[in-house]
Structures are given as structure tokens and as C-alpha cells.
Design an enzyme around this catalytic site. Sequence first.
Site, mmCIF file in Angstrom:
data_model
loop_
_atom_site.group_PDB
_atom_site.id
_atom_site.type_symbol
_atom_site.label_atom_id
_atom_site.label_comp_id
_atom_site.label_asym_id
_atom_site.label_seq_id
_atom_site.Cartn_x
_atom_site.Cartn_y
_atom_site.Cartn_z
ATOM 1 N N SER A 125 118.715 75.812 67.807
ATOM 2 C CA SER A 125 118.375 77.155 68.286
ATOM 3 C C SER A 125 116.961 77.584 67.938
ATOM 4 O O SER A 125 116.294 78.257 68.730
ATOM 5 C CB SER A 125 119.365 78.173 67.716
ATOM 6 O OG SER A 125 120.687 77.847 68.072
ATOM 7 N N HIS A 176 116.304 81.724 64.388
ATOM 8 C CA HIS A 176 115.996 82.177 65.747
ATOM 9 C C HIS A 176 114.675 82.937 65.776
ATOM 10 O O HIS A 176 113.794 82.658 66.603
ATOM 11 C CB HIS A 176 117.119 83.088 66.249
ATOM 12 C CG HIS A 176 118.409 82.387 66.490
ATOM 13 N ND1 HIS A 176 119.527 83.032 66.967
ATOM 14 C CD2 HIS A 176 118.768 81.097 66.316
ATOM 15 C CE1 HIS A 176 120.517 82.166 67.084
ATOM 16 N NE2 HIS A 176 120.080 80.984 66.679
#
Length: 210
Positions: A125, A176
Amino acid sequence: MNRDYKPILELPFVSIILVIINAVIFLICTFDGEMLYNIGDISPNSFFAKGEYYRVISAMFLHADITHIINNMLLLAGLGAMLEKEIGHICFLALYFLSGLGGQAASLGYKLFADEWYVGSIGASGAIFGLVGVLLAMALCRVTPMPNVTWQRVVLVVAYSLYSGIRAANIDNAAHIGGFVSGFLLGLLLCLFLKWRRQRKQNIYRNGWG
């Protein structure tokens, strides 16, 4: 260059290869139990205390379950289709890993701050959010014609993804955010380089250099 080969070279084969590698590793994980997770995830303890620095890369190729990998690989394939042709295969691969490293650094920093010494993280991610950051930088700078990509759409994707991550359990939002910020900054540098290169070509054509 032979025109017959040009369409093939324009395919996003780097992102395709990354998707395949991630899928194969996930299939291996379904048969070997916890072995790859135990030696591949990253935590402050494994990185700082044990000195297992390879985990900044290995953790990017591990996924917790089928939903985790499908969501990440769909995003990677979509971003690859939009970005790889525009910036080139090598540049795309470099930005992917550099953004992933930025995400890992942010994740480790947050865990140190939160005293989560033994909490491990896995997933691509951070690198994928980095590609979103690159896409936003390119949409803002408008160095290449991307009519279907606007900064408003990219911001909406990022906002929704972060919101979903905050609401969900066991999501490494620090990775993230770190990946996105790293990708955005790298994307701005890339835009500056592309603008400089375009200006240089225009000067050469205008002045008849070379």
C-alpha cells in the site's frame, strides 16, 4: 525503432510483472503457513534491533488475505496503465520502490512514537499510495496530456482511501501517508525534470544545435 515492436514496449509490463510476483508470493504463503510472514514483515524490533534491513522490501510483497491483495493489485494495475507509459518503465519501477521505502520509514517512525516495537506490517500500500502521489503531482503540473486525470479526482481517491483506512482495523495508515507524501515529492521532481528536458529540446530545435 521498429513500429511493430513499439506497441509492445508501451505496455505496462513492469506493473504487470509486479502484480504477478505479488500473486505468486501470496499463493506460496497460502501453503507455507506463517513462514514467509515471520521472516518478511517489518517492525521496529526486526529492523532496528535485529538489523534485518531486507524487510523494507520483503514486506512490500506480502499481503494478509485475499481482499488485501486484490484491492492492492487492482490499484497497482490501474495506476500502471495510467502512469507507466507516460514516465517510462524504469522510472515507474524506481518511483514504486522509493515511495514504498518512504512508506516504510513513516510506518517505523510512527511505531517508535507509539511504542509498538513488535508490531509488524506487510503490504504494497505504501508504494501504491506513492504512485497516487506521483499521479497527483503530474496532474497539477500538467507536463503530459492526461485528459482523464485531474487533481480533483486524484485528491478524491486519496481522501476516500485514507478515510477507509482510518475506519478499518489493522491498517497501517502511517505507511499510506508516508508513501503518498514521498511519491508526491518525487513526482514534483520528475515534473521539473520533464519540463527542463522539454525546454531543452525546444531550444535545440529553435537554435539548430546538435
